[in-house]
Motif scaffolding. Structure first.
Motif, PDB file in Angstrom:
ATOM      1  N   ILE A   1      28.151  61.766 125.556  1.00 53.66           N
ATOM      2  CA  ILE A   1      28.677  61.406 124.026  1.00 53.66           C
ATOM      3  C   ILE A   1      29.300  60.016 124.183  1.00 53.66           C
ATOM      4  O   ILE A   1      29.735  59.693 123.015  1.00 53.66           O
ATOM      5  CB  ILE A   1      29.706  62.392 123.568  1.00 53.66           C
TER       6      ILE A   1
ATOM      7  N   GLU B   1      24.984  69.335 122.398  1.00 51.96           N
ATOM      8  CA  GLU B   1      24.352  69.310 120.896  1.00 51.96           C
ATOM      9  C   GLU B   1      25.745  69.584 120.167  1.00 51.96           C
ATOM     10  O   GLU B   1      25.942  68.812 119.103  1.00 51.96           O
ATOM     11  CB  GLU B   1      23.436  70.213 120.774  1.00 51.96           C
TER      12      GLU B   1
ATOM     13  N   LYS C   1      27.923  66.292 120.046  1.00 53.07           N
ATOM     14  CA  LYS C   1      27.380  65.337 119.344  1.00 53.07           C
ATOM     15  C   LYS C   1      27.502  65.899 117.812  1.00 53.07           C
ATOM     16  O   LYS C   1      27.823  64.801 116.893  1.00 53.07           O
ATOM     17  CB  LYS C   1      25.892  65.225 119.643  1.00 53.07           C
TER      18      LYS C   1
END
Length: 150
Positions: A144, A54, A57
């Motif tokens: 990603i 996360e 990202k």
């Protein structure tokens, strides 16, 4: 006074914590050695697997206000991710830092010419807990947008 010939050191990144390994590599580079990191996709990042993905990202959303083509450019391949980590650990705007960074090579997998070379590893940067507590750079790269094989 005879100058010593810079030696090429091959580092196997398998099951090494990426940041700790990169700090050792940057010291070797600044001492004048040539360093090749192999198996870049098998280097590990510590911490929660989902939180790490996360954070990467979120990092990808940072771009130029006027035009994203102006950068910053975010690496998605494991070898370029490790290269960028080492780049942050050498003085990249000073002459000796630029020369040191030029002596770095990072590879995904092991190239044919380095299969017979003696691989070096750093004991203090190896993972100490079970592999479930880490995520490999190859897995993060897949998440990603890297389209290579991990």
């Amino acid at each position: 006074m005879a100058e010593k010939k810079p030696q090429t050191i091959v580092v196997d990144a398998t099951n090494h914590i990426a940041g700790r390994m990169c700090s050792h590599v940057s010291k070797l580079l600044l001492q004048g050695n040539k360093v090749a990191i192999v198996n870049a996709e098998k280097a590990m990042l510590s911490g929660n697997r989902y939180k790490t993905i996360e954070q990467y990202k979120e990092h990808l959303e940072i771009n130029s206000v006027t035009n994203p083509i102006h950068g910053p450019f975010h690496p998605r391949r494991p070898d370029t991710m490790l290269t960028k980590m080492v780049r942050g650990m050498v003085p990249k705007q000073k002459t000796h830092g630029i020369e040191a960074f030029g002596r770095l090579r990072v590879y995904i997998g092991v190239p044919e010419e380095m299969k017979s070379a003696k691989m070096q590893s750093f004991e203090d940067s190896k993972i100490t807990r079970p592999e479930a507590n880490y995520i490999s750079i190859g897995d993060v790269a897949k998440q990603i947008g890297w389209k290579g094989a991990a």
